[in-house]
Scaffold this active site. Structure first.
Site, PDB file in Angstrom:
ATOM      1  N   SER A 206       0.852  -1.191   0.000  1.00  0.00           N
ATOM      2  CA  SER A 206       0.000   0.000   0.000  1.00  0.00           C
ATOM      3  C   SER A 206       0.885   1.237   0.000  1.00  0.00           C
ATOM      4  O   SER A 206       1.762   1.380   0.856  1.00  0.00           O
ATOM      5  CB  SER A 206      -0.911   0.007   1.223  1.00  0.00           C
ATOM      6  OG  SER A 206      -1.730   1.162   1.242  1.00  0.00           O
TER       7      SER A 206
ATOM      8  N   HIS B  63      -1.815   7.292  -5.159  1.00  0.00           N
ATOM      9  CA  HIS B  63      -2.098   6.115  -4.326  1.00  0.00           C
ATOM     10  C   HIS B  63      -1.933   4.872  -5.188  1.00  0.00           C
ATOM     11  O   HIS B  63      -2.275   4.863  -6.381  1.00  0.00           O
ATOM     12  CB  HIS B  63      -3.533   6.187  -3.796  1.00  0.00           C
ATOM     13  CG  HIS B  63      -4.111   4.844  -3.436  1.00  0.00           C
ATOM     14  ND1 HIS B  63      -4.944   4.142  -4.286  1.00  0.00           N
ATOM     15  CD2 HIS B  63      -3.964   4.075  -2.330  1.00  0.00           C
ATOM     16  CE1 HIS B  63      -5.287   3.011  -3.715  1.00  0.00           C
ATOM     17  NE2 HIS B  63      -4.702   2.934  -2.543  1.00  0.00           N
TER      18      HIS B  63
ATOM     19  N   ASN C 216      -2.120   0.394  -4.498  1.00  0.00           N
ATOM     20  CA  ASN C 216      -2.040  -0.805  -3.666  1.00  0.00           C
ATOM     21  C   ASN C 216      -2.449  -2.018  -4.486  1.00  0.00           C
ATOM     22  O   ASN C 216      -3.269  -1.916  -5.406  1.00  0.00           O
ATOM     23  CB  ASN C 216      -2.897  -0.682  -2.398  1.00  0.00           C
ATOM     24  CG  ASN C 216      -4.360  -0.964  -2.658  1.00  0.00           C
ATOM     25  OD1 ASN C 216      -4.796  -2.110  -2.672  1.00  0.00           O
ATOM     26  ND2 ASN C 216      -5.128   0.089  -2.887  1.00  0.00           N
TER      27      ASN C 216
ATOM     28  N   ARG D  59      -3.037  -6.432  -3.644  1.00  0.00           N
ATOM     29  CA  ARG D  59      -3.115  -7.368  -2.529  1.00  0.00           C
ATOM     30  C   ARG D  59      -3.682  -8.706  -3.001  1.00  0.00           C
ATOM     31  O   ARG D  59      -4.360  -8.801  -4.026  1.00  0.00           O
ATOM     32  CB  ARG D  59      -4.012  -6.803  -1.424  1.00  0.00           C
ATOM     33  CG  ARG D  59      -5.424  -6.505  -1.901  1.00  0.00           C
ATOM     34  CD  ARG D  59      -6.247  -5.741  -0.882  1.00  0.00           C
ATOM     35  NE  ARG D  59      -7.559  -5.388  -1.414  1.00  0.00           N
ATOM     36  CZ  ARG D  59      -7.813  -4.312  -2.128  1.00  0.00           C
ATOM     37  NH1 ARG D  59      -6.839  -3.463  -2.400  1.00  0.00           N
ATOM     38  NH2 ARG D  59      -9.031  -4.072  -2.579  1.00  0.00           N
TER      39      ARG D  59
ATOM     40  N   HIS E 286      -3.030   7.510 -17.339  1.00  0.00           N
ATOM     41  CA  HIS E 286      -3.997   6.516 -17.820  1.00  0.00           C
ATOM     42  C   HIS E 286      -3.434   5.698 -18.978  1.00  0.00           C
ATOM     43  O   HIS E 286      -3.709   4.489 -19.078  1.00  0.00           O
ATOM     44  CB  HIS E 286      -5.287   7.218 -18.237  1.00  0.00           C
ATOM     45  CG  HIS E 286      -6.181   7.557 -17.088  1.00  0.00           C
ATOM     46  ND1 HIS E 286      -7.154   6.698 -16.620  1.00  0.00           N
ATOM     47  CD2 HIS E 286      -6.239   8.646 -16.291  1.00  0.00           C
ATOM     48  CE1 HIS E 286      -7.788   7.254 -15.599  1.00  0.00           C
ATOM     49  NE2 HIS E 286      -7.244   8.442 -15.373  1.00  0.00           N
TER      50      HIS E 286
ATOM     51  N   GLY F  25      -7.432  -5.591  13.542  1.00  0.00           N
ATOM     52  CA  GLY F  25      -6.372  -5.461  14.542  1.00  0.00           C
ATOM     53  C   GLY F  25      -5.002  -5.157  14.010  1.00  0.00           C
ATOM     54  O   GLY F  25      -4.008  -5.299  14.744  1.00  0.00           O
TER      55      GLY F  25
END
Length: 297
Positions: free
Chosen positions: A119, A133, A135, A137, A167, A280
């Site tokens: 990230s 930005h 990220n 995953r 783009h 968490g």
């Protein structure tokens, strides 16, 4: 119990680390090469790396990652490039959200999960250089696996040619995987990075995917890698072009107000922020995306 997905998990986690290392090296090079223009006489910034940990309910190992953060450089005011690999069991709230949004059966019976990713959020010194930005995953449960992520540009002062370049690089990376990928992922980004209470997008878009699983893991992983590889050629030329421009107080004001918009989105709507806090993970790592300074008017 053997894990039939252990090889894929290891490959994905290793890739996100490699991508992080490549990006950090490129950002250090930007800092070192900034020899003219605003702040060129300031010390070159360097990334500081710190470990992060995910808290589990029973105190057992639940994984973690690394925060790689640069503050107060010549080019970057604050940039974080985080990686993490976490695992454990989803709480009731996360189970319900997963079942509702993704339609995955059986989560209550076996709520185990594994997730790994990278990230990145960059807030720039020069208001003419766009924030960005990125990220990507991989997420696994015993019931399903998928990839997600993307990259989007967030300029305070918009330049059409910068948007077109960003783009175009994304499209070039996606086209080998199918002609429909870029337009579909662009629309996905336009819809995801929209701020309803402001009735506007948070930037000029990019590409985004979620819950991406064709059933062919290797093909989907290659697509995810290509999206990650596209980030530097999409972003670096914009930084190199704009970092030498002078700026006014009005330019800086516009940047800080736009950062307020960015913070609103990440705190109110971003699913990654919500998931990280609910499961968490280290709060500082989850909230790394927030800018160092912002304004609201």
């Amino acid at each position: 119990m053997s894990d039939p997905f252990s090889d894929q998990k290891a490959r994905a986690s290793a890739w996100f680390r490699t991508l992080r290392d490549d990006i950090v090296s490129a950002f250090h090079a930007l800092e070192d090469s900034h020899s003219s223009g605003p702040l060129s006489d300031a010390p070159a910034g360097r990334v500081e790396v710190s470990k992060t940990h995910r808290a589990s309910d029973d105190g057992s190992d639940a994984g973690g990652g690394e925060m790689s953060v640069m503050r107060g450089g010549r080019v970057f005011e604050k940039v974080g490039v985080n990686i993490s690999t976490v695992h454990g069991t989803l709480g009731k709230r996360a189970q319900a959200a997963m079942a509702a949004r993704k339609g995955i059966p059986g989560m209550a019976d076996d709520p185990r999960f594994w997730a790994s990713g990278i990230s990145l959020v960059a807030h720039m010194q020069n208001p003419h250089v766009p924030a960005v930005h990125m990220n990507t995953r991989m997420f696994w449960t015993p019931h399903a696996w998928w990839f997600g992520g993307g990259s989007d540009l967030n300029p305070a002062i918009e330049y059409d040619e910068d948007t077109e370049h960003f783009h175009a690089v994304q499209k070039e990376a996606l086209d080998p995987h199918g002609a429909d990928h870029y337009p579909r992922f662009k629309t996905w980004a336009d819809e995801y990075f929209f701020i309803p209470h402001r009735n506007r997008p948070r930037g000029v878009g990019g590409v985004f995917m979620d819950d991406y699983c064709t059933g062919e893991w290797d093909a989907d992983f290659t697509l995810t890698q290509d999206m990650g590889r596209a980030f530097l050629p999409a972003f670096l030329p914009l930084v190199e072009k704009r970092r030498v421009q002078d700026w006014s107080e009005e330019d800086k004001h516009a940047q800080l107000v736009h950062r307020g918009l960015y913070a609103e989105y990440n705190l109110v709507y971003d699913r990654g922020t919500k998931f990280g806090l609910e499961t968490g993970h280290d709060a500082n790592a989850v909230l790394m995306s927030l800018p160092p300074l912002a304004k609201w008017v």
